[in-house]
Design an enzyme around this catalytic site. Structure first.
Site, PDB file in Angstrom:
ATOM      1  N   ARG A  27       0.855  -1.190   0.000  1.00 43.20           N
ATOM      2  CA  ARG A  27       0.000   0.000   0.000  1.00 43.20           C
ATOM      3  C   ARG A  27       0.891   1.240   0.000  1.00 43.20           C
ATOM      4  O   ARG A  27       1.984   1.231   0.597  1.00 43.20           O
ATOM      5  CB  ARG A  27      -0.903   0.036   1.244  1.00 43.20           C
ATOM      6  CG  ARG A  27      -2.139  -0.847   1.162  1.00 43.20           C
ATOM      7  CD  ARG A  27      -3.136  -0.376   0.104  1.00 43.20           C
ATOM      8  NE  ARG A  27      -4.349  -1.167   0.029  1.00 43.20           N
ATOM      9  CZ  ARG A  27      -4.580  -2.148  -0.844  1.00 43.20           C
ATOM     10  NH1 ARG A  27      -3.660  -2.497  -1.724  1.00 43.20           N
ATOM     11  NH2 ARG A  27      -5.729  -2.782  -0.852  1.00 43.20           N
ATOM     12  N   HIS A  77      -1.542  -0.271  -9.879  1.00 42.49           N
ATOM     13  CA  HIS A  77      -2.261  -1.146  -8.930  1.00 42.49           C
ATOM     14  C   HIS A  77      -2.784  -2.400  -9.638  1.00 42.49           C
ATOM     15  O   HIS A  77      -3.981  -2.705  -9.618  1.00 42.49           O
ATOM     16  CB  HIS A  77      -3.404  -0.383  -8.244  1.00 42.49           C
ATOM     17  CG  HIS A  77      -3.821  -1.006  -6.947  1.00 42.49           C
ATOM     18  ND1 HIS A  77      -4.237  -0.287  -5.852  1.00 42.49           N
ATOM     19  CD2 HIS A  77      -3.867  -2.318  -6.559  1.00 42.49           C
ATOM     20  CE1 HIS A  77      -4.543  -1.108  -4.853  1.00 42.49           C
ATOM     21  NE2 HIS A  77      -4.315  -2.357  -5.265  1.00 42.49           N
TER      22      HIS A  77
HETATM   23  P1  NDP Z   1      -2.146 -10.516   5.765  1.00 47.98           P
HETATM   24  O1  NDP Z   1      -3.066  -9.816   6.688  1.00 47.98           O
HETATM   25  O2  NDP Z   1      -2.326 -11.973   5.504  1.00 47.98           O
HETATM   26  O3  NDP Z   1      -0.627 -10.323   6.258  1.00 47.98           O
HETATM   27  C1  NDP Z   1      -0.124  -9.122   6.733  1.00 47.98           C
HETATM   28  C2  NDP Z   1       1.306  -9.327   7.209  1.00 47.98           C
HETATM   29  O4  NDP Z   1       1.829  -8.082   7.672  1.00 47.98           O
HETATM   30  C3  NDP Z   1       1.387 -10.309   8.393  1.00 47.98           C
HETATM   31  O5  NDP Z   1       2.540 -11.103   8.281  1.00 47.98           O
HETATM   32  C4  NDP Z   1       1.509  -9.372   9.600  1.00 47.98           C
HETATM   33  O6  NDP Z   1       2.172  -9.935  10.708  1.00 47.98           O
HETATM   34  C5  NDP Z   1       2.349  -8.257   8.999  1.00 47.98           C
HETATM   35  N1  NDP Z   1       2.187  -7.019   9.784  1.00 47.98           N
HETATM   36  C6  NDP Z   1       1.064  -6.290   9.985  1.00 47.98           C
HETATM   37  N2  NDP Z   1       1.308  -5.244  10.795  1.00 47.98           N
HETATM   38  C7  NDP Z   1       2.629  -5.321  11.113  1.00 47.98           C
HETATM   39  C8  NDP Z   1       3.482  -4.549  11.929  1.00 47.98           C
HETATM   40  N3  NDP Z   1       3.032  -3.465  12.576  1.00 47.98           N
HETATM   41  N4  NDP Z   1       4.770  -4.920  12.039  1.00 47.98           N
HETATM   42  C9  NDP Z   1       5.232  -6.017  11.399  1.00 47.98           C
HETATM   43  N5  NDP Z   1       4.479  -6.811  10.614  1.00 47.98           N
HETATM   44  C10 NDP Z   1       3.187  -6.461  10.471  1.00 47.98           C
HETATM   45  O7  NDP Z   1      -2.194  -9.700   4.404  1.00 47.98           O
HETATM   46  P2  NDP Z   1      -2.013 -10.244   2.914  1.00 47.98           P
HETATM   47  O8  NDP Z   1      -0.726 -10.987   2.822  1.00 47.98           O
HETATM   48  O9  NDP Z   1      -3.247 -10.911   2.458  1.00 47.98           O
HETATM   49  O10 NDP Z   1      -1.934  -8.856   2.115  1.00 47.98           O
HETATM   50  C11 NDP Z   1      -0.955  -7.879   2.430  1.00 47.98           C
HETATM   51  C12 NDP Z   1      -1.329  -6.567   1.756  1.00 47.98           C
HETATM   52  O11 NDP Z   1      -1.111  -6.643   0.353  1.00 47.98           O
HETATM   53  C13 NDP Z   1      -2.808  -6.186   1.864  1.00 47.98           C
HETATM   54  O12 NDP Z   1      -3.114  -5.622   3.119  1.00 47.98           O
HETATM   55  C14 NDP Z   1      -2.946  -5.180   0.751  1.00 47.98           C
HETATM   56  O13 NDP Z   1      -2.645  -3.902   1.247  1.00 47.98           O
HETATM   57  C15 NDP Z   1      -1.871  -5.604  -0.252  1.00 47.98           C
HETATM   58  N6  NDP Z   1      -2.450  -6.097  -1.507  1.00 47.98           N
HETATM   59  C16 NDP Z   1      -2.127  -5.449  -2.675  1.00 47.98           C
HETATM   60  C17 NDP Z   1      -2.629  -5.878  -3.878  1.00 47.98           C
HETATM   61  C18 NDP Z   1      -2.219  -5.232  -5.159  1.00 47.98           C
HETATM   62  O14 NDP Z   1      -2.791  -5.528  -6.216  1.00 47.98           O
HETATM   63  N7  NDP Z   1      -1.222  -4.358  -5.151  1.00 47.98           N
HETATM   64  C19 NDP Z   1      -3.577  -7.008  -3.955  1.00 47.98           C
HETATM   65  C20 NDP Z   1      -3.812  -7.646  -2.682  1.00 47.98           C
HETATM   66  C21 NDP Z   1      -3.282  -7.183  -1.506  1.00 47.98           C
HETATM   67  P3  NDP Z   1       1.567 -11.215  11.494  1.00 47.98           P
HETATM   68  O15 NDP Z   1       1.717 -12.374  10.524  1.00 47.98           O
HETATM   69  O16 NDP Z   1       2.414 -11.364  12.669  1.00 47.98           O
HETATM   70  O17 NDP Z   1       0.122 -10.886  11.758  1.00 47.98           O
END
Ligand code: NDP
Length: 310
Positions: free
Chosen positions: A225, A273
């Site tokens: 993002r 995107h």
């Molecule tokens: P998930 O919710 O499955 O994973 C998020 C990851 O980020 C987890 O490993 C989480 O840690 C980690 N995380 C969150 N907050 C923190 C923090 N403060 N410090 C360290 N690590 C953190 O999300 P997805 O993998 O499904 O998707 C990730 C992002 O990809 C989406 O939120 C979206 O913004 C983006 N996206 C973009 C697309 C595009 O076309 N460009 C399409 C789809 C998604 P933990 O495992 O410990 O919870």
């Protein structure tokens, strides 16, 4: 009794997903009708995208869950009128698409392809590329997408590391976690991939201080993002050579404004995107299966933790 599933998204989304959702309901044995209008008290589930005008969920007194068509839920997670479960999209089609986008751009950087694709001086500059096992790729965010990307890069022999909020144990991936782990993770980011959600905590994860912790000449891929990166700090890091090149798929404002410096910077590639769209057939199946779980009284998969914001 037939369930009422409200489709709350744009007309364009309706044309894209409507048929696939109705088909998936039938295939999963759900007696459910997908509608674009209904009295709020009659709605059992809401399939939602931020392209919808729906803002106030308070009249939906009998609704059991909102199923997001998007993986990123930053535009709905803070909505105080939503008091029932929110489910984020985890879609095998979208995951595959993200893996392909990231692997494509990692390979482009790894092989230094740009210098051959655009070579107006016709320079014959021989060099030997490092092998994948000599290249470190770090993924910030080891959720459903980051883990899938990491596993694929491991299969290709890259030295993969990753960072998440909680501790992880993933085969072949060196993991770091929590705010204390970020510096060590960044030090492994010859190629850095951002797959974090957009939350209050992750905003400006890449700023002046953290960009300086990357190896000199790092490459950055951001399909996560826009707010994960402080734009001005990235431009500075690109100008100084601290970051060699960035490929950015997501931005604070989308479409990226025509006068934004990313468009003009010679070391930035902008993609609109497109890294990983939700795929109608595979995502519809996931939505139908989650509704089936809800109707059986089983826990929903991919529930959003409202306090954490993802
Ligand atoms: P998930 O919710 O499955 O994973 C998020 C990851 O980020 C987890 O490993 C989480 O840690 C980690 N995380 C969150 N907050 C923190 C923090 N403060 N410090 C360290 N690590 C953190 O999300 P997805 O993998 O499904 O998707 C990730 C992002 O990809 C989406 O939120 C979206 O913004 C983006 N996206 C973009 C697309 C595009 O076309 N460009 C399409 C789809 C998604 P933990 O495992 O410990 O919870």
């Amino acid at each position: 009794m037939t369930l009422t599933v409200l489709f709350a998204a744009s007309n364009e989304d309706w044309h894209k997903y409507g048929r696939a959702l109705s088909d998936a309901f039938t295939q999963e044995g759900l007696d459910a009708e997908l509608v674009t209008r209904a009295s709020p008290q009659d709605v059992d589930y809401i399939v939602y995208a931020p392209t919808s005008t729906l803002q106030d969920f308070s009249p939906y007194k009998n609704t059991k869950a909102v199923l997001s068509l998007w993986a990123g839920v930053e535009r709905i997670v803070t909505n105080d009128t939503l008091t029932f479960p929110l489910i984020k999209m985890v879609d095998p089609g979208m995951t595959q698409s993200m893996v392909e986008w990231v692997v494509g751009h990692v390979m482009r950087y790894h092989l230094g392809m740009d210098s051959h694709i655009v070579n107006p001086q016709r320079e014959w500059e021989w060099h030997s590329n490092p092998l994948a096992q000599e290249r470190r790729v770090c993924i910030l965010g080891l959720g459903s997408l980051g883990t899938a990307v990491g596993e694929q890069l491991c299969r290709m022999n890259f030295r993969v590391s990753g960072w998440s909020r909680s501790a992880k144990n993933l085969d072949g991936i060196e993991t770091f976690h929590g705010s204390d782990g970020l510096r060590d993770a960044l030090a492994t980011g010859e190629i850095l991939v951002l797959l974090l959600p957009d939350t209050a905590e992750t905003e400006n994860t890449l700023n002046r201080e953290t960009l300086a912790q990357l190896p000199k000449g790092a490459y950055i891929l951001n399909p996560g993002r826009g707010p994960l990166i402080e734009d001005a700090a990235l431009i500075e890091a690109l100008d100084s050579g601290q970051v060699a090149h960035a490929t950015l798929d997501v931005f604070r404002t989308e479409p990226l404004p025509q006068d934004h410096p990313f468009w003009a910077h010679p070391n930035v590639t902008v993609t609109p995107h497109i890294a990983a769209a939700t795929r109608p057939v595979t995502s519809a199946k996931e939505i139908a299966r989650n509704i089936v779980r809800g109707e059986k009284g089983e826990a929903f998969l991919n529930l959003v933790d409202r306090a954490r914001g993802y």
